[in-house]
Design an enzyme around this catalytic site. Structure first.
Site, PDB file in Angstrom:
ATOM      1  N   ASN A 149      -0.062   8.517   4.418  1.00  0.00           N
ATOM      2  CA  ASN A 149      -1.428   9.033   4.519  1.00  0.00           C
ATOM      3  C   ASN A 149      -1.768   9.530   5.928  1.00  0.00           C
ATOM      4  O   ASN A 149      -2.457  10.526   6.077  1.00  0.00           O
ATOM      5  CB  ASN A 149      -2.454   8.039   3.980  1.00  0.00           C
ATOM      6  CG  ASN A 149      -2.362   6.670   4.584  1.00  0.00           C
ATOM      7  OD1 ASN A 149      -1.347   6.301   5.176  1.00  0.00           O
ATOM      8  ND2 ASN A 149      -3.409   5.886   4.447  1.00  0.00           N
ATOM      9  N   GLU A 247      -0.725  -4.189   7.477  1.00  0.00           N
ATOM     10  CA  GLU A 247      -2.008  -3.540   7.170  1.00  0.00           C
ATOM     11  C   GLU A 247      -1.871  -2.997   5.752  1.00  0.00           C
ATOM     12  O   GLU A 247      -1.090  -2.090   5.511  1.00  0.00           O
ATOM     13  CB  GLU A 247      -2.273  -2.433   8.185  1.00  0.00           C
ATOM     14  CG  GLU A 247      -3.743  -2.103   8.286  1.00  0.00           C
ATOM     15  CD  GLU A 247      -4.171  -1.001   7.348  1.00  0.00           C
ATOM     16  OE1 GLU A 247      -4.226  -1.259   6.126  1.00  0.00           O
ATOM     17  OE2 GLU A 247      -4.441   0.099   7.839  1.00  0.00           O
ATOM     18  N   CYS A 281      -6.871   3.744   4.060  1.00  0.00           N
ATOM     19  CA  CYS A 281      -6.957   2.295   3.842  1.00  0.00           C
ATOM     20  C   CYS A 281      -8.410   1.815   3.909  1.00  0.00           C
ATOM     21  O   CYS A 281      -8.800   0.938   3.153  1.00  0.00           O
ATOM     22  CB  CYS A 281      -6.092   1.570   4.848  1.00  0.00           C
ATOM     23  SG  CYS A 281      -6.384   2.084   6.542  1.00  0.00           S
ATOM     24  N   GLU A 459      -3.974  -4.238  14.801  1.00  0.00           N
ATOM     25  CA  GLU A 459      -3.441  -3.122  15.572  1.00  0.00           C
ATOM     26  C   GLU A 459      -4.575  -2.576  16.438  1.00  0.00           C
ATOM     27  O   GLU A 459      -5.726  -2.928  16.256  1.00  0.00           O
ATOM     28  CB  GLU A 459      -2.895  -2.052  14.637  1.00  0.00           C
ATOM     29  CG  GLU A 459      -1.722  -2.606  13.823  1.00  0.00           C
ATOM     30  CD  GLU A 459      -0.932  -1.531  13.158  1.00  0.00           C
ATOM     31  OE1 GLU A 459      -0.202  -0.822  13.875  1.00  0.00           O
ATOM     32  OE2 GLU A 459      -1.045  -1.395  11.936  1.00  0.00           O
TER      33      GLU A 459
HETATM   34  P1  NAI Z   1       4.369   1.585  -0.271  1.00  0.00           P
HETATM   35  O1  NAI Z   1       3.704   0.377   0.264  1.00  0.00           O
HETATM   36  O2  NAI Z   1       5.407   1.359  -1.322  1.00  0.00           O
HETATM   37  O3  NAI Z   1       5.062   2.422   0.918  1.00  0.00           O
HETATM   38  C1  NAI Z   1       4.783   2.260   2.291  1.00  0.00           C
HETATM   39  C2  NAI Z   1       6.077   2.342   3.080  1.00  0.00           C
HETATM   40  O4  NAI Z   1       6.925   1.264   2.705  1.00  0.00           O
HETATM   41  C3  NAI Z   1       6.899   3.615   2.870  1.00  0.00           C
HETATM   42  O5  NAI Z   1       7.515   4.005   4.087  1.00  0.00           O
HETATM   43  C4  NAI Z   1       7.958   3.156   1.892  1.00  0.00           C
HETATM   44  O6  NAI Z   1       9.149   3.914   1.936  1.00  0.00           O
HETATM   45  C5  NAI Z   1       8.217   1.743   2.364  1.00  0.00           C
HETATM   46  N1  NAI Z   1       8.812   0.871   1.339  1.00  0.00           N
HETATM   47  C6  NAI Z   1       8.682   0.948  -0.009  1.00  0.00           C
HETATM   48  N2  NAI Z   1       9.390  -0.035  -0.621  1.00  0.00           N
HETATM   49  C7  NAI Z   1       9.984  -0.754   0.363  1.00  0.00           C
HETATM   50  C8  NAI Z   1      10.847  -1.892   0.384  1.00  0.00           C
HETATM   51  N3  NAI Z   1      11.246  -2.493  -0.745  1.00  0.00           N
HETATM   52  N4  NAI Z   1      11.249  -2.369   1.576  1.00  0.00           N
HETATM   53  C9  NAI Z   1      10.843  -1.793   2.726  1.00  0.00           C
HETATM   54  N5  NAI Z   1      10.053  -0.704   2.773  1.00  0.00           N
HETATM   55  C10 NAI Z   1       9.617  -0.190   1.611  1.00  0.00           C
HETATM   56  O7  NAI Z   1       3.227   2.566  -0.778  1.00  0.00           O
HETATM   57  P2  NAI Z   1       3.267   3.842  -1.750  1.00  0.00           P
HETATM   58  O8  NAI Z   1       4.168   3.587  -2.926  1.00  0.00           O
HETATM   59  O9  NAI Z   1       3.517   5.041  -0.945  1.00  0.00           O
HETATM   60  O10 NAI Z   1       1.750   3.881  -2.269  1.00  0.00           O
HETATM   61  C11 NAI Z   1       1.304   2.996  -3.276  1.00  0.00           C
HETATM   62  C12 NAI Z   1      -0.083   2.484  -2.982  1.00  0.00           C
HETATM   63  O11 NAI Z   1      -0.093   1.757  -1.752  1.00  0.00           O
HETATM   64  C13 NAI Z   1      -1.138   3.549  -2.769  1.00  0.00           C
HETATM   65  O12 NAI Z   1      -1.644   4.007  -3.985  1.00  0.00           O
HETATM   66  C14 NAI Z   1      -2.173   2.803  -1.959  1.00  0.00           C
HETATM   67  O13 NAI Z   1      -2.998   2.040  -2.799  1.00  0.00           O
HETATM   68  C15 NAI Z   1      -1.335   1.873  -1.098  1.00  0.00           C
HETATM   69  N6  NAI Z   1      -1.128   2.422   0.272  1.00  0.00           N
HETATM   70  C16 NAI Z   1      -1.867   1.927   1.288  1.00  0.00           C
HETATM   71  C17 NAI Z   1      -1.766   2.469   2.561  1.00  0.00           C
HETATM   72  C18 NAI Z   1      -2.591   1.957   3.696  1.00  0.00           C
HETATM   73  O14 NAI Z   1      -2.972   2.725   4.562  1.00  0.00           O
HETATM   74  N7  NAI Z   1      -2.845   0.682   3.767  1.00  0.00           N
HETATM   75  C19 NAI Z   1      -0.865   3.590   2.847  1.00  0.00           C
HETATM   76  C20 NAI Z   1      -0.076   4.011   1.712  1.00  0.00           C
HETATM   77  C21 NAI Z   1      -0.225   3.444   0.485  1.00  0.00           C
END
Ligand code: NAI
Ligand code: MG
Length: 491
Positions: A149, A247, A281, A459
């Protein structure tokens, strides 16, 4: 279309497997370029290089580390337009916001450039003729797992302090936004960060993120993303007892009292859910609206939402760009359906735009769900899209219960002209940040982080220092002879 390489040990390299993956533009569904599909072997190489580089980097004068970070900010400003355009094309930020984000990222590097030589320990009054003092030393190799994001800003907010305080870095960017991350990596290299101090391994979460979080030589992990993945990262960190800063998103309430400046509150409600198409977020995704002002506020909000110009992120007129991916768009569509099935009233949006030019991209209209019950799934789960749930209330105590009645606790926004009431309610809210009569405003100077499932540690601000340092206590005994005999000593 460009084929990028990733940065390991100061060299631009392919994945050990030789495989690549494609980054898609959410504006068109077309490829933007490709990046190496990194895996465990690449992660091991990056961590090895980062560990080797740590020995010299931690001994580099702190003011010199600060000067290098300032140069990164300079490079960002010199090449801001190119970077902003790539950010817009690859991630879907509209161009005006993308420019502001590049500037914001430069400011993050500047803040931490200044921090580099100002972090210091204490002298502690222990008994006897002794000097006891602490030093804050860097952790060593730190891992940074970044979401899509805010690929530049979120990466900078953890990497800049890690570097400033003498740590080395391995970044695993989101698979949705590898290219813009690699462009920033090039600027970091050009600014004079020594080889191996800053590394990027591109690839998918389970293939590249998991081996990084599990690596025994990684001493600290900063993760931003979903609760589910954050929990996995914490479990992997437990295997080698690494420090974790998480976060994990939120379900931020925007609370409107009848005595608020309703015009400003309306602007904030609109911006708080539509900025970045709700993929933030701290997006204010729940509008807790007092019954007394409810009907007019909802009508006006719906009106304003219908006027928002959704479109190509490179169009200067655009106010809201696309959703990042087909997968994320599907999630939003699913949630809006769940909401209406559960009995919420769809007042605006709830579908993709009609414009034929937008059919190939992942666009969705600003969406307003009214008469939402606090227990509904749309009121409980993080949708991460331009979907605002309006929850009416009358009693202040009940409203506070609703505001706190979710698993998240990242932020809250309160709108009232009565400062006593604002501070009383602020004190009751379970949130890492409370904004009174203000946007959801994140600044690098102030701490950012969550209560409950929204995360741990902070952070930004001086609060982030603990994430990237460990405390060493040194005691010097100055007397002619030891004062206590062996068995009088405190231990
Ligand atoms: P995600 O939490 O799966 O991905 C975030 C990061 O973690 C990416 O770089 C991804 O490659 C990495 N990742 C994924 N699986 C992993 C694993 N097993 N081990 C280590 N790293 C891993 O989030 P995703 O699938 O992109 O989005 C899903 C939901 O997460 C969104 O709909 C939203 O609700 C939430 N989200 C929240 C964010 C925030 O700013 N707090 C940012 C992005 C997503
Ligand atoms: Mg993409």
């Amino acid at each position: 279309m460009a084929d990028y390489k990733m940065l390991i040990g100061g060299r631009w390299v392919e994945a050990a497997s030789g495989e690549r993956f494609t980054s898609i533009s959410p504006a068109t569904g077309e490829p933007v370029g490709t990046a190496p599909r990194g895996g465990a072997e690449d992660v091991y190489r990056a961590v090895r290089e980062a560990k080797r580089a740590f020995e010299a980097w931690r001994r580099t004068d702190a003011d010199e580390r600060g000067r290098i970070l300032l140069k990164i900010a300079g490079r960002l400003r010199e090449r801001s337009e190119d970077l902003a355009r790539l950010l817009a094309v690859e991630s879907g930020h509209y161009i005006g916001k993308a420019r502001a984000l590049v500037e914001g990222t430069a400011k993050v590097f500047e803040f931490h450039a200044g921090l580099a030589d100002k972090v210091r320990g204490d002298v502690i009054p222990v008994p006897g003729e002794r000097i006891s003092f602490t030093r804050l030393e860097p952790l060593g190799v730190t891992a940074h797992i970044v979401p899509w994001n805010y690929p530049l800003f979120v990466m900078a907010r953890s990497c800049a302090p890690a570097l400033a305080l003498g740590n080395t870095v391995v970044v695993k960017p989101s698979e949705e936004t590898p290219l813009v991350t690699l462009e920033l990596a090039r600027m970091i290299q050009e600014a004079g960060v020594p080889d191996g101090v800053f590394n990027v391994v591109t690839g998918y979460g389970p293939e590249a993120g998991a081996p990084l979080a599990s690596h025994p030589d990684v001493e600290g992990i900063t993760f931003t993303g979903s609760v589910e993945t954050g929990r996995k990262v914490m479990q992997m960190a437990a295997g080698h007892v690494a420090k974790v800063c998480l976060e994990l998103g939120g379900k931020t309430p925007l609370i409107v009292f009848p005595d608020a400046d309703l015009g400003q509150a309306l602007e904030a409600a609109l911006q708080g859910i539509l900025s970045r198409a709700g993929q933030i977020c701290i997006a204010t995704s729940r509008l807790l609206l007092h019954r007394e002002v409810h009907d007019r506020f909802v009508d006006e909000l719906a009106e304003r939402m219908r006027e928002v110009k959704v479109g190509d992120p490179l169009d200067e007129e655009t106010q809201m760009g696309p959703i990042v991916s087909q997968r994320q768009l599907d999630k939003i569509v699913r949630y809006v359906r769940i909401g209406t099935e559960e009995g919420a009233k769809l007042v605006a949006g709830g579908r993709r735009p009609d414009d034929p030019a937008l059919q190939k991209g992942f666009y969705y209209l600003p969406t307003l769900l009214a008469e939402v019950d606090p227990g509904m799934r749309v009121a409980q789960d993080e949708i991460f899209g331009p979907v605002l749930c309006v929850i009416p209330w009358e009693d202040e105590g009940e409203m506070i219960g609703m505001a706190n009645g979710v698993r998240y606790g990242l932020a809250a926004s309160i709108w009232t002209r009565n400062i006593k009431k604002a501070l009383r309610v602020a004190g009751e809210l379970e949130a890492g940040a409370v904004f009174v009569n203000d946007w959801i405003a994140e600044y690098v100077q102030a701490p950012h982080g969550g209560y409950k499932k929204s995360g741990i540690l902070r952070e930004n601000g001086l609060e982030c220092i603990v994430n990237y340092t460990r405390v060493k206590n040194t005691v010097v005994q100055l007397g002619e002879r030891l004062e206590e005999t062996w068995f009088e000593a405190p231990l």
